[in-house]
Design a protein around this motif. Sequence first.
Motif, PDB file in Angstrom:
ATOM      1  N   ILE A 207       0.845  -1.202   0.000  1.00 38.83           N
ATOM      2  CA  ILE A 207       0.000   0.000   0.000  1.00 38.83           C
ATOM      3  C   ILE A 207       0.879   1.250   0.000  1.00 38.83           C
ATOM      4  O   ILE A 207       0.601   2.229  -0.714  1.00 38.83           O
ATOM      5  CB  ILE A 207      -0.960   0.009   1.209  1.00 38.83           C
ATOM      6  N   ASN A 208       1.949   1.222   0.781  1.00 35.71           N
ATOM      7  CA  ASN A 208       2.870   2.361   0.802  1.00 35.71           C
ATOM      8  C   ASN A 208       3.538   2.546  -0.561  1.00 35.71           C
ATOM      9  O   ASN A 208       3.639   3.673  -1.079  1.00 35.71           O
ATOM     10  CB  ASN A 208       3.932   2.149   1.880  1.00 35.71           C
ATOM     11  N   ILE A 209       3.982   1.431  -1.162  1.00 34.62           N
ATOM     12  CA  ILE A 209       4.608   1.503  -2.485  1.00 34.62           C
ATOM     13  C   ILE A 209       3.602   2.009  -3.519  1.00 34.62           C
ATOM     14  O   ILE A 209       3.924   2.877  -4.351  1.00 34.62           O
ATOM     15  CB  ILE A 209       5.152   0.122  -2.901  1.00 34.62           C
ATOM     16  N   MET A 210       2.386   1.487  -3.461  1.00 44.71           N
ATOM     17  CA  MET A 210       1.341   1.916  -4.390  1.00 44.71           C
ATOM     18  C   MET A 210       1.060   3.400  -4.263  1.00 44.71           C
ATOM     19  O   MET A 210       0.903   4.103  -5.276  1.00 44.71           O
ATOM     20  CB  MET A 210       0.048   1.144  -4.121  1.00 44.71           C
ATOM     21  N   SER A 211       0.957   3.897  -3.045  1.00 43.01           N
ATOM     22  CA  SER A 211       0.610   5.307  -2.853  1.00 43.01           C
ATOM     23  C   SER A 211       1.674   6.211  -3.471  1.00 43.01           C
ATOM     24  O   SER A 211       1.344   7.230  -4.089  1.00 43.01           O
ATOM     25  CB  SER A 211       0.444   5.611  -1.357  1.00 43.01           C
ATOM     26  N   ILE A 212       2.944   5.842  -3.329  1.00 50.32           N
ATOM     27  CA  ILE A 212       4.008   6.624  -3.955  1.00 50.32           C
ATOM     28  C   ILE A 212       3.904   6.523  -5.479  1.00 50.32           C
ATOM     29  O   ILE A 212       3.994   7.530  -6.196  1.00 50.32           O
ATOM     30  CB  ILE A 212       5.388   6.150  -3.468  1.00 50.32           C
ATOM     31  N   ASN A 213       3.699   5.315  -5.978  1.00 46.97           N
ATOM     32  CA  ASN A 213       3.623   5.119  -7.428  1.00 46.97           C
ATOM     33  C   ASN A 213       2.424   5.844  -8.050  1.00 46.97           C
ATOM     34  O   ASN A 213       2.541   6.422  -9.131  1.00 46.97           O
ATOM     35  CB  ASN A 213       3.550   3.629  -7.753  1.00 46.97           C
ATOM     36  N   TYR A 214       1.293   5.815  -7.361  1.00 44.91           N
ATOM     37  CA  TYR A 214       0.095   6.456  -7.896  1.00 44.91           C
ATOM     38  C   TYR A 214       0.175   7.985  -7.784  1.00 44.91           C
ATOM     39  O   TYR A 214      -0.109   8.697  -8.743  1.00 44.91           O
ATOM     40  CB  TYR A 214      -1.151   5.960  -7.157  1.00 44.91           C
ATOM     41  N   PHE A 215       0.546   8.462  -6.620  1.00 43.38           N
ATOM     42  CA  PHE A 215       0.446   9.898  -6.372  1.00 43.38           C
ATOM     43  C   PHE A 215       1.663  10.683  -6.853  1.00 43.38           C
ATOM     44  O   PHE A 215       1.610  11.907  -6.949  1.00 43.38           O
ATOM     45  CB  PHE A 215       0.195  10.155  -4.887  1.00 43.38           C
TER      46      PHE A 215
END
Length: 417
Positions: A207-215
């Motif tokens: 989730i942390n990796i996704m949030s950086i990748n998305y935002f």
Amino acid sequence: MDTPVLANSSVWSPLKKLGFRFSFIFILSFILLKNNGTFPLFNIISKPFIALSQQFTPWFAKHILHYQYDYAIFTNGSGDTSYDWVVLLVLFLLALLGSAIWSLLDRKRKNYDIGYYWLTLFIRYYIALMLINYGAIKLTHSQMPAPGLSRLMQPLNEFSPMGLAWTFMGFSKGYNIFVGLVEISAAFLLFRRTLVLGALVTIATSINIMSINYFFDVPVKQLSTALLFLSIFLLLPYLRPLNNFFFKGEPAQLQLLARPVFQKKWLKKGAPWLKIGFIAFVVITQVMGLFSRQKLMDHYFKKSPLYGIYRIEDKNSELYTLPSDWSYLIFEGENQVTIRDRYYKAHYEETRPDTTAKTISLNNFTFDYQVADNGDIVLKKTLEKGVEEIKLIKQNTADFELNKRSFSWIQEYPYNR
């Protein structure tokens, strides 16, 4: 042939069996084509399938979807190319078709307990090995290195969202080590007894990796999303006891994932040693890979012999050899200099200082140079009208606000600049 069996077999509902068939085809095909260097030597197995995918996917996009893109671009530094998204759609459709055919041909099967175990085994190792790989790189501060001289001189309005995220992450070695250790803790997934703990950790991590990748628009959105959903998939059998424990305050017991038992003694005794050998192999290859990566970085990111940031000393007279609006020269890489003009616009030139002859080329002129004890550089060029001399004043990067501010336990006021 020795067929493994489970001590306690269950009877699955038709919907559960259909879900397994779809998941089995879709997930394993995704892992096959999106290995991302996870399983050692797996690229040899997946090579013919990737070649087939690179032939079929552009055809499918062009003739079936009528989606136009550069068909020569496959998976590269970006994992979110047009090719990658079309591949995902193809795998989804193949899984739908394959599970339908499988259901027709295998209607009488009571369960897929053994198949489920092997599927989760692949998923567990896939998530764990991938995150361990990323975590190990972060421990050496080599995935997101500290901001270099050019970054330190780059105004914020020139940063891309991804560049800003990379610089933020790379600034702190301690933060890299912390994140690396968290990602390496995905190793809990390698063992059945810590499967639930490992999945909970990898859900939070992904989730942390996704949030950086998305935002921050980092092009690894597809893969990081897959890590999250695969981690959730592992927890599906444990949702009820986890809900009872975390939300109802009731006692809960987690059932250990049943492992198939081989009938032959040599397989039964050899399986644990095979696992130990595989994990040892992964550890050894990780260590060797880190040393290899460091050597490559040292080779491709050699520092300039004149490494530093230099301000061109102001002169009353106009320079003939260098443009009058040049303000700073940044020597960082071995063969390149970054120029910042008075408007702070960046220019780049190829240059290779000759440390033996003490010469350097700039703006199509070859200068003699001398380095003073304090680090300043004097450039000299003999012209028809005489010798032109230019002084480059070295800037102390330790005085930069980003570098001079260190950790403080006590802060009477926020230090936000």
